[in-house]
Design an enzyme around this catalytic site. Structure first.
Site, PDB file in Angstrom:
ATOM      1  N   HIS A   1      58.634  23.969   6.204  1.00  0.00           N
ATOM      2  CA  HIS A   1      58.850  23.606   7.747  1.00  0.00           C
ATOM      3  C   HIS A   1      59.982  24.424   8.083  1.00  0.00           C
ATOM      4  O   HIS A   1      61.280  24.648   7.476  1.00  0.00           O
ATOM      5  CB  HIS A   1      59.205  22.217   7.896  1.00  0.00           C
ATOM      6  CG  HIS A   1      59.927  21.637   9.101  1.00  0.00           C
ATOM      7  ND1 HIS A   1      59.354  22.386  10.436  1.00  0.00           N
ATOM      8  CD2 HIS A   1      60.877  21.007   9.507  1.00  0.00           C
ATOM      9  CE1 HIS A   1      59.987  21.649  11.351  1.00  0.00           C
ATOM     10  NE2 HIS A   1      61.093  21.050  10.826  1.00  0.00           N
TER      11      HIS A   1
ATOM     12  N   ASN B   1      63.105  25.445  15.564  1.00  0.00           N
ATOM     13  CA  ASN B   1      62.420  24.248  15.106  1.00  0.00           C
ATOM     14  C   ASN B   1      61.360  23.996  15.896  1.00  0.00           C
ATOM     15  O   ASN B   1      61.619  23.210  16.971  1.00  0.00           O
ATOM     16  CB  ASN B   1      63.321  23.325  14.509  1.00  0.00           C
ATOM     17  CG  ASN B   1      62.693  22.177  13.741  1.00  0.00           C
ATOM     18  OD1 ASN B   1      61.357  21.948  13.940  1.00  0.00           O
ATOM     19  ND2 ASN B   1      63.474  21.144  13.392  1.00  0.00           N
TER      20      ASN B   1
ATOM     21  N   CYS C   1      58.358  16.125  12.263  1.00  0.00           N
ATOM     22  CA  CYS C   1      58.125  17.687  11.723  1.00  0.00           C
ATOM     23  C   CYS C   1      57.461  17.648  10.427  1.00  0.00           C
ATOM     24  O   CYS C   1      56.817  18.695   9.931  1.00  0.00           O
ATOM     25  CB  CYS C   1      59.764  18.125  11.178  1.00  0.00           C
ATOM     26  SG  CYS C   1      60.757  18.394  12.752  1.00  0.00           S
TER      27      CYS C   1
HETATM   28  N1  ACO Z   1      77.759  25.239  19.056  1.00  0.00           N
HETATM   29  C1  ACO Z   1      79.045  25.249  18.742  1.00  0.00           C
HETATM   30  N2  ACO Z   1      79.665  24.300  17.810  1.00  0.00           N
HETATM   31  C2  ACO Z   1      78.912  23.411  17.696  1.00  0.00           C
HETATM   32  C3  ACO Z   1      77.481  23.130  17.957  1.00  0.00           C
HETATM   33  C4  ACO Z   1      76.988  24.135  18.755  1.00  0.00           C
HETATM   34  N3  ACO Z   1      75.553  24.345  19.222  1.00  0.00           N
HETATM   35  N4  ACO Z   1      76.985  21.985  17.677  1.00  0.00           N
HETATM   36  C5  ACO Z   1      77.901  21.427  16.881  1.00  0.00           C
HETATM   37  N5  ACO Z   1      79.132  22.069  16.916  1.00  0.00           N
HETATM   38  C6  ACO Z   1      80.477  21.845  16.470  1.00  0.00           C
HETATM   39  C7  ACO Z   1      80.607  20.411  16.161  1.00  0.00           C
HETATM   40  O1  ACO Z   1      80.923  19.668  17.540  1.00  0.00           O
HETATM   41  C8  ACO Z   1      81.330  20.349  15.102  1.00  0.00           C
HETATM   42  O2  ACO Z   1      82.575  20.537  15.815  1.00  0.00           O
HETATM   43  P1  ACO Z   1      84.152  19.722  15.439  1.00  0.00           P
HETATM   44  O3  ACO Z   1      84.440  20.149  13.801  1.00  0.00           O
HETATM   45  O4  ACO Z   1      85.344  20.318  15.956  1.00  0.00           O
HETATM   46  O5  ACO Z   1      83.699  18.352  15.329  1.00  0.00           O
HETATM   47  C9  ACO Z   1      81.382  21.485  14.401  1.00  0.00           C
HETATM   48  O6  ACO Z   1      80.682  22.390  15.375  1.00  0.00           O
HETATM   49  C10 ACO Z   1      80.469  21.300  13.155  1.00  0.00           C
HETATM   50  O7  ACO Z   1      79.622  20.486  13.441  1.00  0.00           O
HETATM   51  P2  ACO Z   1      78.479  19.739  12.160  1.00  0.00           P
HETATM   52  O8  ACO Z   1      77.214  18.960  12.823  1.00  0.00           O
HETATM   53  O9  ACO Z   1      79.145  19.333  11.251  1.00  0.00           O
HETATM   54  O10 ACO Z   1      77.792  21.317  11.868  1.00  0.00           O
HETATM   55  P3  ACO Z   1      76.621  21.405  10.587  1.00  0.00           P
HETATM   56  O11 ACO Z   1      77.206  22.717   9.781  1.00  0.00           O
HETATM   57  O12 ACO Z   1      76.290  20.372   9.945  1.00  0.00           O
HETATM   58  O13 ACO Z   1      75.656  22.195  11.476  1.00  0.00           O
HETATM   59  C11 ACO Z   1      73.459  21.305  12.210  1.00  0.00           C
HETATM   60  C12 ACO Z   1      74.918  21.412  12.416  1.00  0.00           C
HETATM   61  C13 ACO Z   1      73.021  23.039  12.123  1.00  0.00           C
HETATM   62  C14 ACO Z   1      72.570  20.429  13.089  1.00  0.00           C
HETATM   63  C15 ACO Z   1      73.167  21.238  10.667  1.00  0.00           C
HETATM   64  O14 ACO Z   1      73.731  19.844  10.328  1.00  0.00           O
HETATM   65  C16 ACO Z   1      71.595  21.023  10.440  1.00  0.00           C
HETATM   66  O15 ACO Z   1      70.922  21.745  10.326  1.00  0.00           O
HETATM   67  N6  ACO Z   1      71.006  19.636  10.168  1.00  0.00           N
HETATM   68  C17 ACO Z   1      69.658  19.497   9.753  1.00  0.00           C
HETATM   69  C18 ACO Z   1      68.944  19.551  10.949  1.00  0.00           C
HETATM   70  C19 ACO Z   1      67.488  19.465  10.400  1.00  0.00           C
HETATM   71  O16 ACO Z   1      67.129  20.283   9.809  1.00  0.00           O
HETATM   72  N7  ACO Z   1      66.508  18.567  11.067  1.00  0.00           N
HETATM   73  C20 ACO Z   1      65.254  18.739  10.603  1.00  0.00           C
HETATM   74  C21 ACO Z   1      64.323  18.024  10.967  1.00  0.00           C
HETATM   75  S1  ACO Z   1      64.155  18.157  12.653  1.00  0.00           S
HETATM   76  C22 ACO Z   1      62.765  17.035  12.923  1.00  0.00           C
HETATM   77  O17 ACO Z   1      62.115  15.933  12.276  1.00  0.00           O
HETATM   78  C23 ACO Z   1      62.498  16.689  14.499  1.00  0.00           C
END
Ligand code: ACO
Length: 325
Positions: free
Chosen positions: A252, A282, A115
């Site tokens: 980004h 993204n 990214c």
């Molecule tokens: N829909 C519904 N529920 C979901 C989904 C979904 N799509 N995905 C995960 N969940 C559930 C999980 O299973 C979890 O359930 P549980 O509590 O029963 O275990 C719950 O939602 C919370 O999951 P988390 O992973 O803790 O959710 P979080 O608030 O951290 O959000 C997210 C996840 C959006 C991925 C976030 O962590 C994020 O944005 N991280 C950064 C990603 C990023 O910015 N990447 C950039 C670099 S990309 C690159 O370089 C290619």
């Protein structure tokens, strides 16, 4: 004393026509529009058509950038294409674009920093232009992340999209003062100790397969804001500019919460922040030039504006660039 700067001559972008909404995704995996919007800000993303490759997206963005800049493709002597989703393992997707543009001189290569690819490509190109190694360059960010997603994994497949953006840069003498246009500073960082937090579980040397994207989303999130703000502080220190001086912050586009938290920590006013993650998802290395093109076309980014770019991605890699438009 005058100074050589990499000045932006123009830009362009391309998005595949197919739009995939959150509602459609909710029919494919156990998710909902509400969950995706609340956690990420994403409402829809574009997906490349069958047979439409990264080079096709990149070519369309490059042609738009050349037309916007008003320059003939044959005057380009460097193409740097940031991508993690090349058409093939080799040759570089950049040489396909080079040939399609009818260019048979200079150099073209791909750059892989996930990214952060576009910011890395800006930095490398800036060095080559200022050193005199080349005169006029195309910097492209192009991705077909839809091809490396596990469409059964709701934790990743809802986050990404396809697209491409490009800019044309030229080495020009500038006055050597605060009116200088072009790239003013770039700062690149990486820390491979985090490589297992965001990766693709395949590759020519390991599995001989393409693989799928895997991510510890929460761990990435935890590091993102600190890394982003750190490298922006480096840009401010190097130039003497601060949050108040910049006209536009074009980060980004990974997650609206990361963008909002970073801007808040840096003291950048929300109205200066360009957001496209809601419509593009993204798009990795393509996200910054895509957002830039939106902000130029709607009249926000104008000649003379101070524009701040930042990115953070797999590796981890991260970086910033400050540009006077
Ligand atoms: N829909 C519904 N529920 C979901 C989904 C979904 N799509 N995905 C995960 N969940 C559930 C999980 O299973 C979890 O359930 P549980 O509590 O029963 O275990 C719950 O939602 C919370 O999951 P988390 O992973 O803790 O959710 P979080 O608030 O951290 O959000 C997210 C996840 C959006 C991925 C976030 O962590 C994020 O944005 N991280 C950064 C990603 C990023 O910015 N990447 C950039 C670099 S990309 C690159 O370089 C290619």
């Amino acid at each position: 004393m005058t100074q050589t700067r990499s000045v932006v001559l123009g830009g362009g972008s391309y998005l595949p026509s197919r739009v995939l909404t959150n509602a459609e995704l909710a029919r494919m995996v156990d998710t909902s529009d509400e969950w995706i919007v609340q956690r990420t800000g994403i409402r829809e993303r574009h997906i490349a058509a069958d047979g439409e490759m990264t080079s096709d997206l990149a070519l369309r963005a490059a042609q738009a950038a050349l037309s916007d800049a008003g320059v003939d493709a044959r005057t380009i002597d460097l193409i740097v294409l940031a991508t993690s989703t090349p058409d093939q393992t080799f040759p570089a997707t950049a040489v396909t674009v080079q040939a399609s543009l009818g260019i048979d001189h200079g150099a073209a290569f791909d750059l892989q920093a996930v990214c952060s690819g576009f910011v890395y490509a800006l930095s490398v190109t800036d060095s080559m232009l200022r050193s005199g190694a080349c005169k006029r360059a195309l910097v492209i960010g192009a991705e077909t992340f839809s091809r490396i997603l596990d469409w059964t994994d709701r934790t990743t497949c809802v986050l990404f999209g396809d697209g491409a953006g490009a800019i044309v840069l030229e080495a020009q003498q500038q006055p050597g003062n605060v009116t200088d246009r072009g790239i003013l500073t770039t700062h690149l960082r990486s820390d491979g100790r985090h490589k297992s937090k965001l990766y693709v579980d395949g590759g020519p040397s390991s599995t001989q397969t393409v693989g799928h994207l895997r991510m510890e989303g929460r761990a990435v999130f935890k590091h993102a804001v600190a890394m982003i703000t750190d490298v922006i502080d480096d840009a401010f220190k190097a130039t003497g500019y601060g949050a108040d001086s910049i006209d536009w912050f074009i980060p980004h586009q990974a997650n609206k919460r990361i963008i909002d938290d970073s801007a808040k920590k840096l003291g950048i006013a929300p109205e200066k922040v360009v957001i496209t993650v809601d419509r593009h998802g993204n798009t990795s290395a393509a996200s910054i030039p895509l957002a830039l093109d939106v902000a130029r076309k709607d009249g926000r980014v104008k000649a003379g504006d101070l524009v701040l770019f930042e990115a953070m991605g797999g590796g981890f890699t991260w970086g910033s660039a400050l540009v006077r438009w």
